[in-house]
Design an enzyme around this catalytic site. Structure first.
Site, mmCIF file in Angstrom:
data_model
loop_
_atom_site.group_PDB
_atom_site.id
_atom_site.type_symbol
_atom_site.label_atom_id
_atom_site.label_comp_id
_atom_site.label_asym_id
_atom_site.label_seq_id
_atom_site.Cartn_x
_atom_site.Cartn_y
_atom_site.Cartn_z
ATOM 1 N N GLY A 116 -3.930 -5.990 6.319
ATOM 2 C CA GLY A 116 -5.274 -5.052 6.514
ATOM 3 C C GLY A 116 -6.066 -5.318 7.838
ATOM 4 O O GLY A 116 -7.148 -5.045 8.052
ATOM 5 N N THR A 137 0.738 -0.724 0.543
ATOM 6 C CA THR A 137 -0.065 0.266 0.143
ATOM 7 C C THR A 137 0.832 1.386 0.145
ATOM 8 O O THR A 137 1.973 0.812 -0.103
ATOM 9 C CB THR A 137 -1.144 0.322 1.273
ATOM 10 O OG1 THR A 137 -1.205 -1.125 0.987
ATOM 11 C CG2 THR A 137 -1.872 1.284 1.527
ATOM 12 N N GLY A 172 -9.508 -3.790 3.369
ATOM 13 C CA GLY A 172 -9.071 -4.329 3.409
ATOM 14 C C GLY A 172 -8.393 -2.966 4.657
ATOM 15 O O GLY A 172 -9.976 -1.889 4.636
ATOM 16 N N ASP A 173 -7.588 -2.648 5.213
ATOM 17 C CA ASP A 173 -7.772 -1.502 6.019
ATOM 18 C C ASP A 173 -7.776 -0.420 5.216
ATOM 19 O O ASP A 173 -8.167 0.908 5.535
ATOM 20 C CB ASP A 173 -6.890 -0.986 6.994
ATOM 21 C CG ASP A 173 -4.939 -1.593 6.215
ATOM 22 O OD1 ASP A 173 -4.835 -2.278 5.248
ATOM 23 O OD2 ASP A 173 -4.380 -0.555 7.183
ATOM 24 N N GLY A 183 0.870 -3.142 5.158
ATOM 25 C CA GLY A 183 0.574 -4.506 5.639
ATOM 26 C C GLY A 183 -0.663 -5.360 5.376
ATOM 27 O O GLY A 183 -1.623 -5.008 4.309
#
Ligand code: GLY
Length: 336
Positions: A230, A176, A206-207, A228
């Site tokens: 998420g 990301t 994801g995050d 990383g």
């Protein structure tokens, strides 16, 4: 007061453009979007934007978010297909809609309505990588293909999480880009963009598009963003935690360490690399990783070139587990 921009290592390609925005008096928000846009356009980065690695079905799906530390305004898009400029679309959500997160078809619709250029995001290079690691789960878009994927998802996730060959500028296959900035007026902003976990289940987010998980900014206390796995940051609200820990008096370093320690407590058979970049309210930069040798980049208005700095290391397995993972009495009864 001079401005500063901080980014994950793969933000190197955009950080000078971001600092230039601050130099001419632009806002922290303008700066983080300008930097992120260049990473989204970079065909050599298979973790963000154009040329990102696709999902199970070979479709590139982008997640992105922005947060403005003045007034806590935020916007994000998830599972966006067919448009490269996810970060601009996230900003449009923040600026133009009474919403925060728009996903899937709605995000593509908004991109079309606001005049973004449609683009085939899957490059031949990304397709080769996608096919080469698909193994026996050959994705043909059928229900059978999805069933095969579901039955072997554990192996696929484990395999791709630890595939060192897929790192891009130090970022893992679920990489990301993070940009944080503080401008001359003391305003703070954060931007995050990703193509998400390669081979992910279609529609997985994801995050990165989740405010508080992968991205958080508050002028009063600072900002943080994650790269990383998420799902880990989603479960711990990691970016918000870092900022909140600073709010309640921790130093930037202690806030990062505590947030990483929380991640280490998760019951997660797929736990893998996690990374955080952060700034405090004065723009002091810091970063942490679960993995040795990871770096981030930073540049102030007065610097001639960006500086690459090491991240503090907090290994997931180096943290003692708290009561969060204590065995239940029923576990020992059924397994005497
Ligand atoms: N951190 C990016 C993702 O998990 O999608």
């Amino acid at each position: 007061m001079t401005g500063i921009v901080v980014a994950s290592a793969n933000g190197r390609i955009g950080i000078e453009a971001a600092v230039e925005v601050l130099r001419v008096g632009g806002s922290a928000m303008d700066a983080v979007v300008a930097g992120t846009r260049l990473v989204e356009a970079n065909p050599d980065d298979h973790t963000v934007g154009y040329s990102g690695l696709p999902n199970l079905l070979g479709e590139v799906e982008l997640d992105a978010s922005v947060m403005d530390g003045r007034g806590l305004r935020a916007g994000s898009v998830g599972a966006l297909q067919g448009y490269q400029d996810a970060i601009d679309l996230a900003r449009t959500v923040m600026d133009e809609l009474p919403h925060v997160l728009i996903g899937g078809e709605g995000a593509a619709r908004l991109a079309r309505e606001t005049g973004l250029q449609p683009k085939d995001l899957l490059t031949p290079e990304a397709e080769v990588i996608w096919r080469s690691r698909l193994g026996e789960e050959a994705a043909d878009g059928s229900d059978d293909s999805s069933r095969r994927y579901l039955s072997s998802i554990r192996e696929i996730v484990a395999r791709t999480a630890s595939d060192a060959e897929l790192t891009v500028a130090g970022e893992p296959p679920h990489g990301t880009v993070n940009f944080l900035a503080r401008d001359r007026h003391g305003d703070i902003a954060a931007a995050v963009s990703t193509s998400g976990w390669a081979w992910k289940y279609p529609g997985r987010m994801g995050d990165s598009p989740i405010i508080g998980a992968g991205n958080y900014a508050d002028n009063r206390w600072g900002a943080a963003a994650c790269t990383g796995r998420g799902e880990m940051a989603q479960r711990c609200c990691t970016a918000h935690s870092v900022v909140t820990f600073m709010r309640f008096g921790m130093s930037l370093k202690d806030a990062l360490t505590t947030a990483m320690t929380d991640l280490a407590q998760l019951d997660d058979p797929y736990a893998s690399e996690m990374n955080i970049v952060a700034i405090d309210k004065d723009g002091t930069p810091g970063a942490a990783s679960t993995t040795e040798g990871k770096t981030f980049v930073m540049m102030t208005e007065s610097m001639a070139a960006p500086e690459e700095r090491p991240r503090m290391v907090v290994p997931l397995d180096g943290v003692s587990k708290s009561t969060l993972n204590r065995p239940r009495p029923s576990d020992s009864e059924s397994n005497p």
